[in-house]
Design a protein around this motif. Structure first.
Motif, PDB file in Angstrom:
ATOM      1  N   ARG A 198       0.836  -1.207   0.000  1.00  0.00           N
ATOM      2  CA  ARG A 198       0.000   0.000   0.000  1.00  0.00           C
ATOM      3  C   ARG A 198       0.872   1.259   0.000  1.00  0.00           C
ATOM      4  NH1 ARG A 198      -3.180   3.488   3.312  1.00  0.00           N
ATOM      5  NH2 ARG A 198      -4.880   4.175   1.963  1.00  0.00           N
ATOM      6  N   LYS A 204      -3.033  -0.845  -4.798  1.00  0.00           N
ATOM      7  CA  LYS A 204      -4.168  -0.375  -5.603  1.00  0.00           C
ATOM      8  C   LYS A 204      -4.081  -0.863  -7.048  1.00  0.00           C
ATOM      9  CE  LYS A 204      -2.273   4.210  -6.630  1.00  0.00           C
ATOM     10  NZ  LYS A 204      -2.196   5.562  -6.067  1.00  0.00           N
ATOM     11  N   PRO A 208      -6.954  -3.666  -5.939  1.00  0.00           N
ATOM     12  CA  PRO A 208      -7.662  -2.410  -5.643  1.00  0.00           C
ATOM     13  C   PRO A 208      -8.822  -2.611  -4.671  1.00  0.00           C
ATOM     14  CG  PRO A 208      -8.086  -3.157  -7.905  1.00  0.00           C
ATOM     15  CD  PRO A 208      -6.970  -3.987  -7.369  1.00  0.00           C
ATOM     16  N   ASP A 211      -7.259  -2.310  -1.278  1.00  0.00           N
ATOM     17  CA  ASP A 211      -6.809  -0.927  -1.094  1.00  0.00           C
ATOM     18  C   ASP A 211      -7.982   0.003  -0.783  1.00  0.00           C
ATOM     19  OD1 ASP A 211      -4.342   0.827  -1.365  1.00  0.00           O
ATOM     20  OD2 ASP A 211      -5.711   1.871  -2.717  1.00  0.00           O
ATOM     21  N   ALA A 212      -9.131  -0.282  -1.390  1.00  0.00           N
ATOM     22  CA  ALA A 212     -10.315   0.571  -1.221  1.00  0.00           C
ATOM     23  C   ALA A 212     -10.869   0.559   0.196  1.00  0.00           C
ATOM     24  CB  ALA A 212     -11.409   0.138  -2.202  1.00  0.00           C
TER      25      ALA A 212
END
Length: 407
Positions: A198, A204, A208, A211-212
């Motif tokens: 990250r 991402k 992703p 990461d979100a």
């Protein structure tokens, strides 16, 4: 012709850790000389040989040049003229670019020993940025040695950031990526692997969906840590502390993906995130061609983990449906892994890591009660086919109602 131990064997010996894999480099030899001594060639890409007696690997010293995209986009050059220093400079980290001979004399042209002492993961040369797999490898080493205080050098993190932004990570094959991810998840601090990815922008690109989760709030009453991404890291940390297998660790990483889809106006609540997350879990599974057992458990944990937390309140009929979903009669181990994944989820909350989780034993008891229902008496009563299935279901429901009343 000189033989040196290189890489991990030298690094781990200097750290005082057990040495498991030993890589050897041969300087000043030709393929023909190796074959003449009985070494057996392996590998199509560059000259690697197996020792005629021990079966251990010996590689000719080589240089490499970037010739295409991704992990495989290199051409190799091996000859007796290639020096040990030239071979070592193509390696990823300084701590992996040391060599020693049989008398333990150290060759350390890129100051790996100094970085070992300083607990720094530092790239050897700018050529580091030519291989996108190294982003995953460095994050994995960070996860492995976090307990010893190792961190990634700022300049190495900058190169990892450049690689993440370059589009090169997309050139990695699913197989290579999964090999690194799965190994990293089995380290002592897998949460560090995700955090480093990250920090350099790789998460991402690669995942992703995970990461979100960072920056997405949850209700503070249930989640004192609030942030869903931080919660996910804590759940992963708990799974490592409790020595869980890869299937459970993978499920722990993906269990809350649905929360990343919750509209901001609905925060911090995440209604039906268990169901909205399934398509995301499926997508991540497919992207990395994840093994079937890991895929299945991740989907089941994603869908049913809140059932696990509410186990004591579930109606007997809902409990039976849950058990049926896991096929507990033929695959008891999968339900056990679900239970421990739920427990890791409950423990992965700030300040609640030591709280007891009575739902675990309750679910185990429910599974035992359902499995204890015998088929033979029903067969003797003349039930068969679909009718037998329905009769069995009725008896199991009865058993669960009794279990629930007595629990």
């Amino acid at each position: 012709m000189q033989v040196y131990k290189v890489g991990g064997a030298v690094r781990d010996r200097l750290l005082g850790l057990p040495v498991t894999d030993v890589d050897r480099v041969v300087v000043g030899a030709t393929t023909e000389e190796m074959l003449a001594q009985g070494f057996r060639p392996v590998g199509a890409d560059f000259p690697v040989f197996l020792h005629p007696k021990t079966g251990e690997e010996y590689a000719l010293a080589r240089t490499e040049r970037k010739s295409g995209r991704g992990y495989g986009g290199f051409t190799f050059y091996a000859s007796p003229e290639v020096t040990l220093e030239e071979d070592l400079i193509r390696r990823d980290l300084t701590i992996n670019a040391m060599a020693e001979d049989d008398q333990l004399n150290l060759t350390d042209p890129y100051h790996g020993q100094r970085d070992l002492e300083a607990r720094i993961l530092r790239h050897v040369s700018p050529a580091f940025a030519e291989d996108p797999l190294r982003v995953l490898r460095v994050a994995r080493f960070a996860a492995r040695y976090a307990g010893l205080g190792f961190t990634v050098a700022d300049e190495t993190m900058d190169l990892m950031r450049q690689l993440s932004e370059s589009g090169e990570l997309q050139a990695l094959t699913a197989e290579r990526s999964w090999k690194e991810i799965s190994r990293a998840l089995m380290e002592d601090h897998p949460q560090v692997f995700i955090q480093v990815l990250r920090d350099c922008g790789a998460l991402k690109v690669l995942m992703p969906e995970v990461d979100a989760l960072f920056g997405v709030p949850q209700p503070e009453t249930h989640h004192p840590e609030i942030d869903t991404g931080l919660h996910t890291l804590s759940v992963l940390e708990q799974s490592a502390l409790h020595k869980q297998p890869l299937t459970v660790r993978w499920a722990c990483l993906l269990h809350d993906l649905g929360k990343g889809l919750t509209p901001e106006e609905e925060w911090p609540r995440h209604i039906a995130h268990e169901h909205t997350g399934l398509k995301l879990i499926k997508a991540v599974n497919e992207r990395f061609k994840v093994p079937k057992d890991c895929q299945e458990l991740a989907l089941l944990v994603g869908q049913y983990h809140t059932h696990g937390h509410r186990a004591l309140e579930l109606k007997a009929s809902t409990l039976l449906e849950l058990l049926q979903s896991f096929d507990i009669y033929r695959r008891p181990q999968r339900f056990e892994e679900f239970i421990v994944a739920c427990e890791m989820d409950a423990r992965g909350r700030k300040g609640l890591e030591q709280r007891s989780y009575p739902q675990a034993d309750y679910l185990r008891g429910a599974a035992q009660a359902a499995r204890a229902v015998a088929v033979q008496p029903l067969l003797e009563q003349g039930f068969k086919g679909p009718e037998l299935g329905e009769a069995l279901k009725r008896e199991r429901l009865k058993a669960l109602k009794i279990y629930k009343d007595n629990a």
